[in-house]
Design a protein around this motif. Structure first.
Motif: not given
Length: 765
Positions: A760-764, A681-683, A733-734
């Motif tokens: 929202l976006s993020g890179n796994g 989990m992200s911050v 959170t991500f």
């Protein structure tokens, strides 16, 4: 010597046993030297150039022999006595080879008149026809006075001249077919002029010769057969003493010209074809251009690139022709003529444009001047003003010659003749006063007219007011009258006549009379009362003359006030309350024939006009732009209208407007978590939701939606009702479930119509 008629001359010459039957028929170039004389002048030597002259050639002046000197086969001279030119009139000049059967040359006019600086024309009507045909001039009743024949639908009429510009009741000859072209000549050697015509013969063109009886009638005829040409000239092209025919037509090789060799009995032999010749409307001229004593042919038209040219074909004296070169001209036109216009003894060529090609005497030419004549489909060369120099009548525009191959600017002398596709205008000497006349059909009105010279000059030749709105008055147009004569002209009337004469008006400063050498002006206007074409005549009548007429034309049009307003609708994206959107443009175009007056341009709030360049009046065929913006004062969907009020049909013109106002603002507007290990989990990152509007926003739910919504989680403290200027926080959170780019949206479900999404976006990893 006893005076002989021009026609009877042939019979007498035929019995003279001086030469063999094979003497050629002489041909006179249309440029005598001198070209004219003043009444009461001294005796002089008349030089005549042409072809077919022999040692037994004799010059005839109005049917009487004159002492003749044969200089060569192309030049003869005659002694003209002072008594021959004692008073105004014409010398009708011919050359004959004594002893042959058919030896009468063509006719040349020698004007005897006092010189003038200018003139106008007075037209006289002679006939009307539904299908105007060609005109031919000649002495058909052997009285030494010129006559003319004119073709109609299925007849031709012969008008026998009285020598004073008037004519006897016409003799009507039935043809049963429409006549396409017509030339005169004594084709059967009986001393009487005949007519060779081409006729519409069952969808083909046939050649028929009507044999004259010397009294103006044509009781018999001979049909040659089907030909594909329009005859233009009669001359002896092969030097056998029998008139041949020249014409232009076409075959499988394109446009060509033809010579039909005469048998001397009114019939013809085979056709000699020469070509191809220039394209377009082709005029022709014949003469000895290279000085070998044989008749040559020049044809004008256009080349394969559409450029105006004159092409030369040199004759071999046997009826055959070979190419002699092509010459570009600036102003081509539809007609061609030849004469010695610069006085060097060599034939020149002139188009009706007018462009001049100066002959070198060896079959070549050099470019001379070009002066725009306005086009005419006809050209005639002669001394029209009696100054001893050859002039040009290009249709009815007169170009006075300077005697050196140059010409003055055209005098648009109205003759009541507008060729306009009608058969060409001919030149004649019908009045016996030394003043050359013009004869032809009016191209606007199928009326045959003779136009006589008068001292009153009318310019311009006509008024065309164009399109004018019904009930409104056109700008004035001005005509100038000039008295070129030596006498005062006392006006009887200056007025309009004709079907629509009441829709035209004039004022003038001419007074009761016009002194010699003076001018006055007439101003005319047009106020149409009906829609459509209108016409009348502006007539000027002075004592001792009929009315000189200037045609006037115009078109009445309805006043049309119409505009278009485009587009028909505008849709604005959701706009934050209290802010102004980017502008969208509407275009107002005047599609009518009148300027449109604009009284207001408004938009329904919260839409407004940011700017426009329309002004208070929109000219015909013009457009202006209107900029529209949206400035919402509250959340919600807004519909409105852009309205333009004017004096056009359908006013006010409208454009439908739509848009949205939104109160919700995200800060930040979106979140990118960067790289995050799969399964961790992200911050947490907070996103503030603000209500910037003046009213509360009812929040039903805050959720994560989108393709990878399971990779993101949120908690929030947003109430069910977010008050004005209130805020709440959504903490996100991500936790990526797979490698690669993952995305979704925060979706606040509420009663605000705006797009309540924060990406929202993020890179796994």
């Amino acid at each position: 010597m006893k005076n002989l008629s021009l026609g009877c001359l042939i019979l007498i010459l035929a019995s003279a046993p001086l030469l063999s039957q094979s003497s050629p028929v002489p041909f006179i170039n249309q440029s005598l030297l001198p070209v004219s004389a003043v009444p009461g002048g001294p005796a002089f030597t008349l030089t005549i150039t042409g072809t077919g002259f022999t040692s037994a050639s004799e010059v005839f002046w109005n049917g009487s022999l004159r002492p003749t000197t044969v200089v060569s086969g192309t030049v003869v001279q005659a002694q003209i006595a002072a008594a021959d030119i004692a008073k105004a009139g014409f010398g009708l000049v011919t050359v004959a080879n004594l002893g042959a059967v058919q030896v009468q040359s063509n006719l040349a006019y020698f004007p005897i008149r006092t010189a003038v600086k200018g003139f106008g024309f007075l037209s006289r009507d002679f006939a009307k026809a539904t299908s105007p045909g060609p005109v031919a001039v000649g002495d058909f009743n052997n009285d030494g006075i010129l006559d003319f024949a004119v073709a109609g639908a299925t007849t031709f009429q012969v008008f026998l001249g009285k020598g004073n510009g008037t004519f006897q009741t016409p003799i009507v000859v039935n043809t049963n077919k429409a006549i396409l072209s017509m030339v005169t000549g004594d084709f059967n050697g009986d001393g009487n002029l005949d007519l060779a015509v081409t006729i519409d013969h069952s969808r083909h063109v046939g050649l028929k010769v009507f044999l004259g009886n010397g009294k103006g009638a044509f009781p018999s005829s001979k049909f040659y057969g089907l030909v594909n040409l329009a005859v233009s000239f009669a001359a002896d092209f092969n030097g056998d003493g029998k008139l041949d025919l020249y014409g232009i037509g076409g075959d499988t090789n394109g446009p060509t010209f033809f010579t039909l060799l005469g048998h001397g009995d009114g019939t013809f032999g085979g056709i000699n074809t020469t070509g191809p010749i220039p394209n377009g409307n082709r005029g022709s001229a014949i003469g000895d251009f290279n000085g070998d004593g044989n008749l040559d042919v020049a044809v004008n038209g256009t080349d394969e690139h559409g450029n105006s040219i004159v092409e030369l074909f040199l004759g071999d004296g046997h009826g055959n022709f070979g190419g002699g070169g092509s010459y570009p001209v600036t102003l081509g036109g539809d007609a061609l003529a030849t004469a010695d216009v610069n006085g060097d003894g060599k034939l020149d060529l002139l188009t009706d444009g007018v462009s001049v090609l100066l002959g070198n005497g060896d079959g070549t030419f050099k470019a001379g001047i070009s002066i725009a004549s306005g086009g005419s489909t006809a050209i005639n060369i002669g001394d029209f003003n009696g100054d001893g120099k050859l002039d040009v009548a290009a249709g009815t525009s007169i170009l006075f010659g300077n005697g050196d191959g140059t010409f003055q600017n055209p005098l648009a002398s109205f003759a009541g003749l507008f060729p306009g596709g009608r058969p060409s205008i001919s030149m004649g000497a019908f009045s016996g006063n030394g003043q050359l006349d013009l004869l032809g059909w009016d191209g606007f009105d199928p009326t045959l007219r003779i136009s006589d010279q008068r001292p009153l000059y009318f310019t311009p030749t006509f008024f065309d007011f164009g399109s004018v709105n019904i009930g409104t008055t056109s700008p004035p147009q001005t005509a100038t009258l000039t008295n070129f004569g030596s006498q005062k002209l006392v006006f009887s009337s200056i007025n309009f006549t004709g079907t629509n004469s009441t829709d035209f008006a004039q004022t003038n400063n001419c007074g009761a009379a016009l002194l010699p050498g003076k001018s006055c002006q007439i101003q005319a206007t047009f106020t149409p009362s009906v829609a459509g074409s209108e016409g009348a005549s502006l007539n000027v009548t002075y004592l001792g003359s009929g009315p000189l007429s200037l045609p006037v034309f115009g078109t009445g049009v309805d006043q049309i006030f119409t505009v278009t307003l485009t587009p028909s609708s505008m849709t604005f994206a959701a706009q934050l309350v209290g802010t102004t959107s980017a502008s969208q443009t509407a275009t107002l175009t005047n599609t009518g024939n009148q300027p449109v007056t604009i009284s207001s341009i408004v938009a329904t709030p919260p839409f407004s006009i940011s700017q426009n360049n329309c002004g208070s009046q929109l000219p015909v065929n013009s457009s202006c732009q209107i900029q529209v913006v949206l400035t919402p004062t509250d959340k919600g969907v807004f519909n409105g209208t852009l309205s333009v009020t004017d004096n056009a049909v359908g006013s006010p013109q409208k454009v439908t407007l739509s848009g949205k106002g939104t109160e919700i603002v995200y800060s930040p507007t979106g979140v990118h978590f960067g790289n995050q290990k799969v399964g961790t989990m992200s911050v947490p990152i907070p996103v503030t939701v603000s209500n910037v509007g003046p009213s509360s926003v009812s929040i039903t739910q805050v959720v994560i939606k989108g393709a990878d919504s399971g990779d993101f989680a949120q908690t929030n403290n947003c109430p069910n009702s977010l008050p004005p200027q209130g805020q709440c926080t959504v903490t996100v959170t991500f936790t990526p479930k797979a490698k690669g780019l993952r995305s979704a949206n925060i979706h606040v479900i509420d009663n605000d119509p705006g797009p309540q999404l924060a990406p929202l976006s993020g890179n796994g990893t």
